[in-house]
Structures are given as structure tokens and as C-alpha cells.
Design an enzyme around this catalytic site. Structure first.
Site: not given
Lengths: 314, 314
Positions: B67, B111, B138-139, B222-224, B228
Site C-alpha cells: 500500500k 480502514r 475527513t477522518q 490522530g497520532a500516528d 504527535k
């Protein structure tokens, strides 16, 4: 967005100067102008296979490129080639997908052979009396083909273990204008040839220091993982020029890594192919030198060949 | 080989039970049946952008999946969305390219939202009185949409900083059957809502321990990245269940990493979402518990959604 199949890629390749494109890639890499993260890898056991994901970009360029190349070694039992894969071009400005090259692994084979030709350009002796090829597979044939525009010599000795593969190699390469002597003796190659390319997936040395004559150049393309090895470490002791496609990568994988680990050479003795091409470092300077090029395969080669094909078709 | 565009993907999604597909992915991951190497990353400065390459496979499955998802943050100036990307499906038996999903980043958004719904399924209080959404992008919208089949509550308080974005969120989500109160006060969310989803790219905490009522569930999506952070570390001190999509990944990135580094919690207190789904670990067991789900995004989610879409179309 353009989707390009293998036939279209092969057609486009007729119009492209891959050597120049990939030389520019090596220079960008050695100048620090390429962003090339570590290779991504997936391994499969049943059936056995490996997938390598090479990706990156040249700073300020239009594209970023992701290359997927796989080897599934039971494929021939299904009448399929082992290699497969594709190359993806994206915009470096917006992330948009610009092109998908369905090359089935073919461009990876070509960019590897082109690197061999580039190494020959800067490191081969002025007069090559005979070309020695170790191995009889796809890469053995392509390396020889790509030498055609670099080296005048058409006399070849090819080493292999299978009579069938040796005779296939001879037929195919004689059709392309070479005279080919097949042999099962490495000594026959090393005693007659002052230009040798090794193209096997061997995990133990095939060539040894005492076999290598003064003035010989060796390009090693087979070893691309830490386990693989085609050249005995002591060959490096006698070498006047040791070129790596990437010093960083060759210290970790390929033939150089073994010589470094055994402390026969150190990293400071290595020169990068891109710096030889740009003139920052010297290639071969006389016909008495022993020179070695260790090619492990860089994402910049993929980036450059993908760009060249895409722009020729676009 | 099939090339599938975004319209075809959206059409196929109508027939797919993503939640179940992704639950199976989480279970496979937590059972050690998924091969998921570290995420590949490319960063761009001018214009600013990042690309993440997530890839892997479920052992014994038909496919391996790669991906590519990018964010180019100046794109809106060009009237383009920030997100882009695609998903590739290959045969795990031969390496053949089977499908290219030109999803432009859409399946990554979905997803992620589906994982939020799954967290809600196992961790939300039995009765949700109000849903709190932190963020208006969006999320934020997709998370709320995906809750529809999991949580009966339709009353929402949404926190944002921009009046325009808050009113857009209200209009869009009321069209989808929710009643939405916009607010610029985090306290208004935390004092009224016992189910909260945080969806921002914040690099400093938005929610604090003293604000969180007994019986609340928080999903942090949010934190990836390591920088963050949406939840103050002390929130974890009071949590009865701390679920991670991947313990390994959450120790390195996301909200949990901050609480671990400050020694407020230790890795042994974490449970993996896949193990909650399979019943190996408990989710919420009573309405007095504080529960947290930290979702950093796993390649198994990409694998499962790509497979589901491809098989629906194939």
C-alpha cells in the site's frame, strides 16, 4: 496516469540511452542528491520467494519511484519465469500516480546490465582480449549484450555447470555476434580473460586471488545479499581499484562485505561508481591494474530507468 | 491483472463487510499469522509531503499487498486533495501482479475508520449518551459514519477551531442522520460525552486526565508518528483497559508511546485489539471503566481491505 505493459516498454527501450540515464543516477547518488531509504523485503517459504521494494527520488526531480521486484523460484515448474514486479512513478510535487510500468522484472534485469556496462566503461583494460562470463542465466546474457557498445572484443569464454545451459548460452550469444567457448573450468576463464563478469547466486567463492592475472577487471553482480559471495576475499588484497555502486550498501551486502569483515580491506579503500563517472575519483589508470566493481543494485538505477521509459512513452 | 479505479472501488464497497474483514486482520496480526515489516517512508520538503509504504501478507493467504499512501499538504492550494496513493495485490504463490487499486488514499481513510468502529464494538460503554468528536476533517466525519452500525446514539458534540469547518461538519453529518452541536470548548465535549474520538494531527495534548469522566471510552486515531500526541499521558494512569492496534507499533508511535516514556504505564498493561476481538483478552467489562484504544494503523488493515475490494470486483 499511464499504464504501460511489457511490449510497450520494450518498444520504448529502443529509443532510450539507458547508460547515460543510469550514469546520471549514480552521480546523483554519490553527490548526495538522491533520497534512497533502506530496501523493503518480504520473504516467503512455501513456495520459496522473495520480494524487494526499492524506492526513492532525486531531489528536485519531477518523480518519485517505487520498484517492486520478486523472485519465486518454483515458478519454472509452472512454466512461469521466476522474476516479476512493476515500477510506479508518482509526482514529487503532489503525490499523484503518474505511471505504472508493468515490466515483470525486466527493467530490473536491464538496469543491472547497464551498470555492468558503465563499470566496464571506466574500469576495463584498454584492450580486452577475451571476455569471461561466470554463469549462464539471464543476467549473464544481458551483461554480455550490454558490453557490445563499450568493448570491441567479441570473444567470450563462459563458465557454467550445466551442459544444456552452456550450449543455450552459446547459441543465443553467437546469434548476437559473439564467438563463445563454453567451459566447466574456472581456470580456463581466468587464464585467458582480462575482463570477467560474475553473475551467479553462489554462496561460496568461485574466483580466487592466485587465478587473477595482472591487468584484469572483474565485475561482480551476482552477490546482492550478505550470504552470497562469488569472489574470494583475498582477491581484494591485490586490487588497485575497488569500486562499489554504493559504499554504504556494499559494506552490508555483496562481495565487498566479506573482505571488509575479514579486515582484508577497509571502507576507506572503496570508491563509488558515481564518483568515478563524475571524475571525482579515478577509474583504471593503466593496463597493469587489477580492478573490481561490486554491483549490488541501487534504487537510483530503478528511478532512472523508470523515468527514461515513462518519458519516452509519455 | 485488473486495474480498478476509485469509482469502481466505491461501488464495490457497498457490497463488502469491511468490519469483519478487518477484524480478521487484527486477529491474524495478534496471533502472529501476519508478516508485516517496518513501514517504508519518504519525506519531501518542497512542497512538503510524506509517503508511507505499508506491506505484508497473512501466512497461507492468496495475496501479498503493498500500500502506498501519501500526504502532500500544499495540494489544496492547487485544488487537489492532500491524500493520494494506491494498493497493489500480488500472488503469494508466484509474485504475479493481480490487481491495482487506484484508491487515491480513500481505502486508507476507510480502514482507519473501520478500526475505530471495531474499537467501539468492544470498548464503548453499553449506553453512549453523547458522542464526542475532536477534529472536523475527513477522518472525523468517517469515524462518525462508521459508528452508525455499532452505536445507537446519534447525538454528537464536535470540537474544532475553525467556525467554517465546524459548520461544514454539522451540515454534512446532520445530512447523515446525526444531531450535531459544534463547540470550541474541549470541556463541553468531555463533560457531556462518554464516548470520544480524537482525530487531529496535534503535537500537544488536547485532552487531560481531570476532564475524563468515569465510564468514558476514548479512541485516539490522530497520532500516528512519535511527535504527535492528542492525550495527556496522565489519562492512561486512570485507564482500566488500554488497547493498541499493535503493541509493538504503539510503543514507538501514537499516544501510548508518551505514557510509556514517562513511565506512567508499562508495556505489560497493554492489550492488543486482535486479542480482544478473539476473546483472548477482555474488552470493557462494566460501565464504570475508563477505556482507551490507540490506533496507529497497521498493514493488515490495508491487506484486508484491498483483498475484500479486489475479490468483490474480481
Amino acid at each position: 496516469m499511464k499504464i504501460i505493459n511489457l511490449d510497450q516498454i520494450k518498444e520504448a527501450l529502443k529509443t532510450i540511452d539507458i547508460i547515460t540515464a543510469i550514469e546520471k543516477g549514480f552521480i546523483a547518488y554519490s553527490n548526495g542528491n538522491a533520497v534512497v531509504p533502506p530496501v523493503g523485503e518480504l520473504l516467503f517459504k512455501n513456495p520459496p520467494g522473495d520480494v524487494h521494494i526499492k524506492y526513492g527520488y532525486i531531489i528536485g526531480d519531477e518523480y518519485y519511484v517505487i520498484k517492486v521486484a520478486s523472485g519465486f523460484y518454483d515458478n519454472p515448474k509452472l512454466n512461469l519465469t521466476s522474476s516479476n514486479g512493476l515500477m510506479l512513478l508518482f509526482s514529487q510535487k503532489t503525490g499523484a500516480v503518474l505511471g505504472i510500468l508493468l515490466d515483470e522484472g525486466y527493467l530490473t534485469d536491464l538496469r543491472t546490465s547497464a551498470a555492468g556496462a558503465i563499470a566496464a566503461k571506466y574500469l576495463a583494460p584498454r584492450v580486452v582480449n577475451k571476455i569471461g562470463i561466470i554463469g549462464t542465466g539471464t543476467q549473464a546474457k544481458l551483461q554480455l549484450e550490454y558490453l557490445k557498445n563499450i568493448i570491441g572484443c567479441r570473444d567470450v569464454i563462459v563458465y557454467g555447470r550445466s551442459d544444456y545451459n552452456l550450449s543455450q548460452f552459446k547459441i543465443e550469444m553467437e546469434n548476437k555476434g559473439f564467438q563463445v567457448i563454453p567451459t566447466k573450468s574456472i581456470e580456463e576463464v581466468t587464464s585467458s580473460c582480462n575482463f570477467i563478469i560474475t553473475t551467479t547466486p553462489s554462496t561460496s567463492p568461485l574466483l580466487f586471488a592466485k587465478q587473477i592475472k595482472t591487468g584484469t577487471h572483474i565485475t561482480a553482480v551476482g552477490a546482492d545479499s550478505p550470504q552470497k559471495q562469488e569472489l574470494d576475499e583475498n582477491i581484494f588484497r591485490n586490487a588497485d581499484v575497488i569500486a562499489a555502486d554504493s559504499i554504504k550498501q556494499c559494506v552490508e551486502r555483496g562481495d565487498i562485505t566479506h573482505a571488509i569483515h575479514k579486515k582484508i580491506i577497509n571502507e576507506g579503500q572503496l570508491v563509488e561508481l558515481g564518483n568515478i563517472i563524475s571524475g571525482k575519483n579515478k577509474g583504471r589508470i593503466d593496463d597493469q591494474q587489477i580492478t573490481i566493481a561490486d554491483l549490488t543494485g541501487l534504487a537510483v538505477q530503478d528511478i532512472q530507468i523508470a523515468k527514461a521509459v515513462f518519458e519516452a512513452i509519455k
